[in-house]
Design an enzyme around this catalytic site. Structure first.
Site, mmCIF file in Angstrom:
data_model
loop_
_atom_site.group_PDB
_atom_site.id
_atom_site.type_symbol
_atom_site.label_atom_id
_atom_site.label_comp_id
_atom_site.label_asym_id
_atom_site.label_seq_id
_atom_site.Cartn_x
_atom_site.Cartn_y
_atom_site.Cartn_z
ATOM 1 N N GLU A 91 73.930 60.519 58.742
ATOM 2 C CA GLU A 91 75.205 61.214 58.513
ATOM 3 C C GLU A 91 76.357 60.553 59.266
ATOM 4 O O GLU A 91 76.262 60.323 60.477
ATOM 5 C CB GLU A 91 75.068 62.679 58.946
ATOM 6 C CG GLU A 91 76.309 63.494 58.624
ATOM 7 C CD GLU A 91 76.176 64.963 59.008
ATOM 8 O OE1 GLU A 91 75.059 65.511 58.965
ATOM 9 O OE2 GLU A 91 77.214 65.552 59.357
ATOM 10 N N LYS B 178 73.335 73.536 63.703
ATOM 11 C CA LYS B 178 73.050 72.319 62.917
ATOM 12 C C LYS B 178 73.743 71.134 63.576
ATOM 13 O O LYS B 178 73.191 70.036 63.670
ATOM 14 C CB LYS B 178 73.534 72.530 61.472
ATOM 15 C CG LYS B 178 73.125 71.436 60.502
ATOM 16 C CD LYS B 178 74.138 70.318 60.392
ATOM 17 C CE LYS B 178 73.727 69.298 59.356
ATOM 18 N NZ LYS B 178 74.589 68.115 59.356
ATOM 19 N N ASP C 213 58.547 64.403 66.997
ATOM 20 C CA ASP C 213 58.408 65.252 65.804
ATOM 21 C C ASP C 213 59.634 66.165 65.673
ATOM 22 O O ASP C 213 59.719 67.206 66.324
ATOM 23 C CB ASP C 213 57.112 66.066 65.971
ATOM 24 C CG ASP C 213 56.822 66.949 64.777
ATOM 25 O OD1 ASP C 213 57.726 67.184 63.963
ATOM 26 O OD2 ASP C 213 55.682 67.421 64.676
ATOM 27 N N HIS D 232 85.533 62.250 59.328
ATOM 28 C CA HIS D 232 84.614 62.019 58.216
ATOM 29 C C HIS D 232 85.221 61.075 57.186
ATOM 30 O O HIS D 232 84.554 60.206 56.650
ATOM 31 C CB HIS D 232 84.316 63.351 57.505
ATOM 32 C CG HIS D 232 83.127 64.058 58.077
ATOM 33 N ND1 HIS D 232 81.862 63.835 57.630
ATOM 34 C CD2 HIS D 232 83.008 64.970 59.063
ATOM 35 C CE1 HIS D 232 81.017 64.589 58.309
ATOM 36 N NE2 HIS D 232 81.699 65.285 59.194
HETATM 37 C C1 MEV Z 1 78.226 68.621 60.431
HETATM 38 O O1 MEV Z 1 77.047 67.866 60.217
HETATM 39 C C2 MEV Z 1 78.120 69.427 61.694
HETATM 40 C C3 MEV Z 1 79.251 70.406 61.920
HETATM 41 O O2 MEV Z 1 79.419 71.236 60.764
HETATM 42 C C4 MEV Z 1 78.872 71.231 63.124
HETATM 43 C C5 MEV Z 1 79.786 72.402 63.381
HETATM 44 O O3 MEV Z 1 80.407 72.930 62.421
HETATM 45 O O4 MEV Z 1 79.849 72.815 64.536
HETATM 46 C C6 MEV Z 1 80.554 69.698 62.130
#
Ligand code: MEV
Length: 443
Positions: A84, A280, A296, A393
């Site tokens: 990513e 995430k 893992d 991004h």
């Molecule tokens: C993107 O991979 C991760 C984010 O969405 C984490 C977040 O929103 O804190 C940028």
């Protein structure tokens, strides 16, 4: 396409496997065959194939590095395997940000792992509870040869407990073992011990003379480690005075930033929809180091998310406070990782990643991984509450589109300048590139 079972696929040679795949599923088998084979590694393929069954080649994933991580005073460059965009950029910018503000302070709280044997038994529960110390001793005695070398390294079995599960599922009990597995993640060790526990249990009930009649019948349901390791946990944090948070680009006012940041963390504590995205982001950092070091990541993820739900509501794994002008941001996360065993030393890149990290112990790796998770989270939330994440991004997105369109260096420069403050889309980039190429572009 095919609609019947293929027998003996695993017995085919690798080339035959690929041949069957390309002839069955692709329109241009020769081209796909050549493409798949082009990813075979000239020197290492047999090692890589040895990791799994039915290997047909490799799935390349970029390996990047986030430098300038100061963790407990030691400076490291962190290997990260991730697909990513912006993840490594965010980790690097957060590590640099905290470098001059004291760095990360990490501490392992405990490294206890859990394993379970579930069994069905229809008998006198009180009698079982009464006799359990004897069973437990027998379980320990029978695994002595298996655990000797782990014990010599300082690990082994911490405790063995009988858990009555019959109020949840009739006649089901659990043997729950707690283990220390030193520098290995421990799955193999724990599972081997648990399978021996199962054999010992059966012998004790069936062949021994402790039980009679129906009570001799014990059915082992399963024996397996638990990937939920809430007591294999590490704490890491960053802190500084709120006035020190201001920097020369995105943060003008430290106090304003600190309070907004704290609110963002509070939202992720109260709202599971936000918490999942927030966590995430933490796992963007954690997983990429876990993968790069041959650990893992599914185990680490599953455990982390269960831990995030331990209160009954899924919440942010990180926390933030502002106390007497001090901004403190921290993460407590369970991490069952190892630096010996598994792929850690057999995967050539995992081995190099560990070397890059100065060959850490499992305990040190836990601190490193958690700190990268916290850095990632800091970077993401900082972007979200200041510039937004699309800016970062979009830079990489634009660069990927330009590479795909085979833009030259000069074209890339012109187009990157043009899109500096504009929304990037494939069609728009393509249109501008065409203009540049036909001499119709005028800025
Ligand atoms: C993107 O991979 C991760 C984010 O969405 C984490 C977040 O929103 O804190 C940028």
């Amino acid at each position: 396409m095919h609609n019947k079972i293929i027998a003996g696929f695993s017995k085919l040679s690798k080339v035959r496997k690929v041949q069957w795949i390309v002839e069955t599923f692709f329109k241009d088998p020769d081209m796909v065959m050549n493409e798949l084979i082009s990813y075979w590694h000239p020197g290492l393929q047999s090692i890589l194939d040895g990791f799994i069954e039915n290997s047909i080649g490799n799935f390349p994933l970029p390996l990047g590095v986030a430098p300038n991580f100061k963790i407990n005073g030691k400076v490291l460059a962190i290997p990260m395997a991730i697909e990513e965009s912006s993840v490594i950029a965010a980790a690097s910018s957060a590590s640099k940000f905290w470098f001059d503000r004291g760095g990360f302070k990490a501490e392992v709280i405990d490294m206890k792992k859990i394993g379970q044997v579930h069994f069905r038994w229809r008998g006198d529960k009180e009698k079982l509870i009464h006799i359990f110390p004897d069973i437990s001793q027998k379980l320990r005695d029978d695994v002595k040869p298996i655990i000797r070398s782990m014990e010599e390294r300082g690990g082994g079995i911490n405790s063995i407990e009988l858990i009555d599960f019959t109020d949840k599922i009739p006649d089901i009990f659990q043997i729950r073992g707690e283990f220390y597995t030193c520098d290995s993640m421990g799955a193999n060790f724990i599972n081997t011990v648990l399978e021996q526990f199962s054999i010992t249990l059966k012998n004790y009930f069936i062949s021994g003379d402790h039980f009679q009649g129906k009570e001799k019948e014990l059915e082992i349901i399963m024996a397996i480690l638990s990937n939920y390791t809430p007591e294999c946990i590490v704490h890491t944090e960053v802190s500084c005075h709120i006035d020190e948070l201001a920097n020369d680009n995105s943060i003008n006012d430290g106090k304003f930033f600190a309070e907004k940041f704290k609110t963002a963390i509070e939202i992720a504590t109260k709202d599971p929809f936000r918490a999942v995205t927030h966590n995430k982001g933490i796992f963007n950092g954690i997983d990429s180091v876990v993968i790069a070091t041959g650990n893992d990541f599914r185990a680490v993820e599953a455990c982390g998310h269960a831990y995030a739900s331990r209160t009954g509501t899924y919440q942010s794994l990180s926390k933030c406070e502002i106390n007497n002008g001090i901004f403190r941001f921290w993460l407590d996360v369970p991490l069952a990782v190892g630096t010996i065993g598994g792929l850690t030393r057999t995967h050539p890149i995992a081995k190099r990643s560990l070397e890059m990290l100065d060959n850490p112990s499992a305990e040190q790796l836990m601190k490193i991984v958690a700190s990268v998770g916290l850095a990632q989270n800091f970077g993401a939330v900082k972007s979200l509450i200041t510039t937004g994440i699309q800016k970062g991004h979009m830079k990489l997105h634009l660069s990927n589109i330009l590479t795909f369109l085979e833009a030259g260096e000069k074209e890339k420069e012109i187009i990157s300048d043009y899109f500096e403050n504009k929304i990037v889309s494939f069609s728009e980039v393509k249109a501008i590139l065409e203009k540049v190429r036909s001499g119709k572009f005028n800025g």
